[in-house]
Design a protein around this motif. Structure first.
Motif, PDB file in Angstrom:
ATOM      1  N   LEU A  16      11.357   7.834   3.789  1.00  0.00           N
ATOM      2  CA  LEU A  16      12.309   7.466   2.742  1.00  0.00           C
ATOM      3  C   LEU A  16      13.612   6.948   3.344  1.00  0.00           C
ATOM      4  O   LEU A  16      14.181   5.955   2.869  1.00  0.00           O
ATOM      5  CB  LEU A  16      12.596   8.664   1.831  1.00  0.00           C
ATOM      6  CG  LEU A  16      11.409   9.274   1.079  1.00  0.00           C
ATOM      7  CD1 LEU A  16      11.921  10.289   0.049  1.00  0.00           C
ATOM      8  CD2 LEU A  16      10.554   8.218   0.404  1.00  0.00           C
ATOM      9  N   ASP A  17      14.076   7.615   4.389  1.00  0.00           N
ATOM     10  CA  ASP A  17      15.310   7.177   5.043  1.00  0.00           C
ATOM     11  C   ASP A  17      15.132   5.792   5.657  1.00  0.00           C
ATOM     12  O   ASP A  17      16.042   4.948   5.584  1.00  0.00           O
ATOM     13  CB  ASP A  17      15.711   8.182   6.142  1.00  0.00           C
ATOM     14  CG  ASP A  17      16.102   9.541   5.572  1.00  0.00           C
ATOM     15  OD1 ASP A  17      16.415   9.616   4.366  1.00  0.00           O
ATOM     16  OD2 ASP A  17      16.075  10.523   6.348  1.00  0.00           O
ATOM     17  N   TYR A  18      13.966   5.560   6.241  1.00  0.00           N
ATOM     18  CA  TYR A  18      13.696   4.257   6.865  1.00  0.00           C
ATOM     19  C   TYR A  18      13.678   3.153   5.796  1.00  0.00           C
ATOM     20  O   TYR A  18      14.231   2.065   6.007  1.00  0.00           O
ATOM     21  CB  TYR A  18      12.361   4.305   7.600  1.00  0.00           C
ATOM     22  CG  TYR A  18      12.024   3.034   8.347  1.00  0.00           C
ATOM     23  CD1 TYR A  18      12.464   2.835   9.650  1.00  0.00           C
ATOM     24  CD2 TYR A  18      11.267   2.024   7.738  1.00  0.00           C
ATOM     25  CE1 TYR A  18      12.161   1.666  10.336  1.00  0.00           C
ATOM     26  CE2 TYR A  18      10.959   0.850   8.406  1.00  0.00           C
ATOM     27  CZ  TYR A  18      11.415   0.677   9.716  1.00  0.00           C
ATOM     28  OH  TYR A  18      11.124  -0.487  10.386  1.00  0.00           O
ATOM     29  N   VAL A  55       3.350   4.007  -2.281  1.00  0.00           N
ATOM     30  CA  VAL A  55       4.393   3.519  -1.390  1.00  0.00           C
ATOM     31  C   VAL A  55       4.822   2.115  -1.793  1.00  0.00           C
ATOM     32  O   VAL A  55       6.009   1.765  -1.734  1.00  0.00           O
ATOM     33  CB  VAL A  55       3.923   3.569   0.084  1.00  0.00           C
ATOM     34  CG1 VAL A  55       2.738   2.632   0.326  1.00  0.00           C
ATOM     35  CG2 VAL A  55       5.071   3.237   1.025  1.00  0.00           C
ATOM     36  N   HIS A  56       3.874   1.276  -2.253  1.00  0.00           N
ATOM     37  CA  HIS A  56       4.214  -0.079  -2.692  1.00  0.00           C
ATOM     38  C   HIS A  56       5.165  -0.039  -3.882  1.00  0.00           C
ATOM     39  O   HIS A  56       6.175  -0.758  -3.916  1.00  0.00           O
ATOM     40  CB  HIS A  56       2.948  -0.842  -3.065  1.00  0.00           C
ATOM     41  CG  HIS A  56       3.223  -2.180  -3.703  1.00  0.00           C
ATOM     42  ND1 HIS A  56       3.614  -3.275  -2.983  1.00  0.00           N
ATOM     43  CD2 HIS A  56       3.182  -2.576  -5.015  1.00  0.00           C
ATOM     44  CE1 HIS A  56       3.802  -4.296  -3.795  1.00  0.00           C
ATOM     45  NE2 HIS A  56       3.551  -3.899  -5.028  1.00  0.00           N
ATOM     46  N   ARG A  57       4.865   0.836  -4.859  1.00  0.00           N
ATOM     47  CA  ARG A  57       5.724   0.903  -6.041  1.00  0.00           C
ATOM     48  C   ARG A  57       7.084   1.494  -5.679  1.00  0.00           C
ATOM     49  O   ARG A  57       8.110   1.077  -6.207  1.00  0.00           O
ATOM     50  CB  ARG A  57       5.062   1.744  -7.128  1.00  0.00           C
ATOM     51  CG  ARG A  57       5.833   1.681  -8.456  1.00  0.00           C
ATOM     52  CD  ARG A  57       5.173   2.481  -9.540  1.00  0.00           C
ATOM     53  NE  ARG A  57       5.932   2.396 -10.781  1.00  0.00           N
ATOM     54  CZ  ARG A  57       5.834   3.252 -11.781  1.00  0.00           C
ATOM     55  NH1 ARG A  57       4.995   4.267 -11.675  1.00  0.00           N
ATOM     56  NH2 ARG A  57       6.555   3.120 -12.865  1.00  0.00           N
ATOM     57  N   TYR A  58       7.096   2.461  -4.781  1.00  0.00           N
ATOM     58  CA  TYR A  58       8.376   3.056  -4.379  1.00  0.00           C
ATOM     59  C   TYR A  58       9.281   1.995  -3.742  1.00  0.00           C
ATOM     60  O   TYR A  58      10.473   1.907  -4.074  1.00  0.00           O
ATOM     61  CB  TYR A  58       8.146   4.211  -3.400  1.00  0.00           C
ATOM     62  CG  TYR A  58       9.431   4.869  -2.979  1.00  0.00           C
ATOM     63  CD1 TYR A  58       9.961   5.933  -3.700  1.00  0.00           C
ATOM     64  CD2 TYR A  58      10.143   4.408  -1.869  1.00  0.00           C
ATOM     65  CE1 TYR A  58      11.162   6.528  -3.336  1.00  0.00           C
ATOM     66  CE2 TYR A  58      11.343   4.991  -1.494  1.00  0.00           C
ATOM     67  CZ  TYR A  58      11.843   6.047  -2.232  1.00  0.00           C
ATOM     68  OH  TYR A  58      13.038   6.621  -1.874  1.00  0.00           O
ATOM     69  N   VAL A  59       8.726   1.209  -2.834  1.00  0.00           N
ATOM     70  CA  VAL A  59       9.515   0.160  -2.187  1.00  0.00           C
ATOM     71  C   VAL A  59       9.998  -0.843  -3.220  1.00  0.00           C
ATOM     72  O   VAL A  59      11.162  -1.282  -3.193  1.00  0.00           O
ATOM     73  CB  VAL A  59       8.687  -0.531  -1.079  1.00  0.00           C
ATOM     74  CG1 VAL A  59       9.398  -1.789  -0.584  1.00  0.00           C
ATOM     75  CG2 VAL A  59       8.434   0.428   0.074  1.00  0.00           C
ATOM     76  N   PRO A 122      10.368   7.631 -12.195  1.00  0.00           N
ATOM     77  CA  PRO A 122       9.450   7.905 -11.074  1.00  0.00           C
ATOM     78  C   PRO A 122      10.144   7.845  -9.721  1.00  0.00           C
ATOM     79  O   PRO A 122       9.824   8.610  -8.815  1.00  0.00           O
ATOM     80  CB  PRO A 122       8.389   6.796 -11.201  1.00  0.00           C
ATOM     81  CG  PRO A 122       8.458   6.361 -12.622  1.00  0.00           C
ATOM     82  CD  PRO A 122       9.905   6.496 -13.016  1.00  0.00           C
ATOM     83  N   PHE A 123      11.106   6.949  -9.575  1.00  0.00           N
ATOM     84  CA  PHE A 123      11.840   6.811  -8.320  1.00  0.00           C
ATOM     85  C   PHE A 123      12.688   8.057  -8.051  1.00  0.00           C
ATOM     86  O   PHE A 123      12.664   8.627  -6.959  1.00  0.00           O
ATOM     87  CB  PHE A 123      12.731   5.570  -8.390  1.00  0.00           C
ATOM     88  CG  PHE A 123      13.529   5.301  -7.141  1.00  0.00           C
ATOM     89  CD1 PHE A 123      12.961   4.665  -6.051  1.00  0.00           C
ATOM     90  CD2 PHE A 123      14.859   5.678  -7.069  1.00  0.00           C
ATOM     91  CE1 PHE A 123      13.687   4.417  -4.895  1.00  0.00           C
ATOM     92  CE2 PHE A 123      15.605   5.426  -5.919  1.00  0.00           C
ATOM     93  CZ  PHE A 123      15.017   4.795  -4.841  1.00  0.00           C
ATOM     94  N   ASP A 124      13.418   8.505  -9.069  1.00  0.00           N
ATOM     95  CA  ASP A 124      14.264   9.684  -8.907  1.00  0.00           C
ATOM     96  C   ASP A 124      13.431  10.938  -8.642  1.00  0.00           C
ATOM     97  O   ASP A 124      13.813  11.803  -7.845  1.00  0.00           O
ATOM     98  CB  ASP A 124      15.139   9.888 -10.149  1.00  0.00           C
ATOM     99  CG  ASP A 124      16.187   8.801 -10.307  1.00  0.00           C
ATOM    100  OD1 ASP A 124      16.649   8.272  -9.278  1.00  0.00           O
ATOM    101  OD2 ASP A 124      16.545   8.473 -11.453  1.00  0.00           O
TER     102      ASP A 124
END
Length: 292
Positions: A16-18, A55-59, A122-124
């Motif tokens: 997440l930090d990256y 991971v795709h949706r998070y980005v 979803p992100f939060d």
């Protein structure tokens, strides 16, 4: 066992930090699995099972969130689209409208912050998954709170149907012109989060306003959150689950505080806050325990 779990979470947090630090870079599966030191053949499932979002949706959500902040400035939509990873402005506009219900240009002129908040649920949730929140006595402040006039939408019944009530509330406040940016949202918790009988769940969703409410409105009614002394605990980040904070107040803080509770339910306030050094908005969440 505990050490292994902490190590696993640390590796996921590193991802997440990256992502935060390399939104303009290559954030494909191979790069991110390498950051976590996990096999690229399993990382996407590990990420989804940990955070509840791919991971795709998070980005994509992280880039869209940054893009929404930048739209508040004077940068061109084309530049913002390219930096968000889209090949053309029209592809960015479609994705932005699908997520927020507004075109980028419409958002720039008049952002719908209610829809914006809902879009990043979803992100939060993913951001808060690994947070081991530990509250301390000094985190609680006692504040004299003035009476607050509000418009109230009551939710009574199974919590599973709460989403529909929230959507009606957002639609009402949008039509009334009561933006989350200027009019805070309050949730008054009149029952447990998970009562023994689901139908007994009870919560009021309110927006701060002294505007008269039509008696024939059918959805909203006027009310007042009474003033008085309150124990206030700020929650680190936007969340729909304040149960850990409430448990801390009742189980840890109250017994040693010497205070007595007042005859009004625990409630929370959510408000969008503009940071001092820019146009970015974040959600400030505070939990209030009314005291005598």
């Amino acid at each position: 066992m505990k050490a292994a779990l902490e190590n696993y979470h640390a590796r996921m947090q590193r991802v997440l930090d990256y992502i935060d630090q390399h939104l303009d870079g290559d954030l494909d599966l191979e790069a991110l699995s390498g950051v976590a030191a996990f096999s690229k053949y399993h990382f996407h499932r590990q990420f989804t099972s940990t955070f509840g979002v791919s991971v795709h949706r998070y980005v994509q959500l992280a880039r869209l969130k940054r893009a929404s902040y930048r739209l508040a400035g004077n940068e061109s939509v084309t530049d913002i689209a390219m930096d968000a990873g889209y090949d053309a402005p029209d592809a960015f506009a479609r994705a932005f409208r699908q997520r927020f219900g507004q075109s980028p240009s419409s958002f720039r002129k008049s952002p719908d912050w209610g829809a914006w908040l809902m879009a990043f649920g979803p992100f939060d949730k993913a951001r808060n998954t690994l947070m081991q929140i530990i509250f301390e006595h000094d985190d609680v402040t006692i504040r004299e709170v003035p009476p607050t006039p509000v418009a109230i939408m009551e939710h009574r019944g199974d919590r599973a149907t709460l989403g529909a009530t929230i959507q009606r509330f957002i639609a009402w406040r949008k039509e009334a012109g009561l933006s989350p940016e200027t009019s805070p949202t309050f949730n008054i918790f009149r029952s447990e989060r998970e009562p023994a009988i689901p139908a007994d769940y009870s919560m009021d969703i309110c927006v701060g306003t002294d505007r008269p409410i039509d008696p024939n409105d059918g959805q909203m009614k006027a009310g007042v959150i009474p003033g008085g002394r309150c124990a206030v605990l700020r929650y680190p980040g936007n969340t729909n689950n304040l149960e850990p904070a409430a448990l801390y107040l009742y189980r840890e803080w109250l017994p040693v505080s010497g205070e007595e509770v007042r005859d009004f339910p625990v409630y929370c306030q959510r408000q969008l806050s503009r940071l001092p050094d820019g146009p970015i908005h974040e959600v400030v969440v505070e939990l209030f325990l009314p005291l005598k």
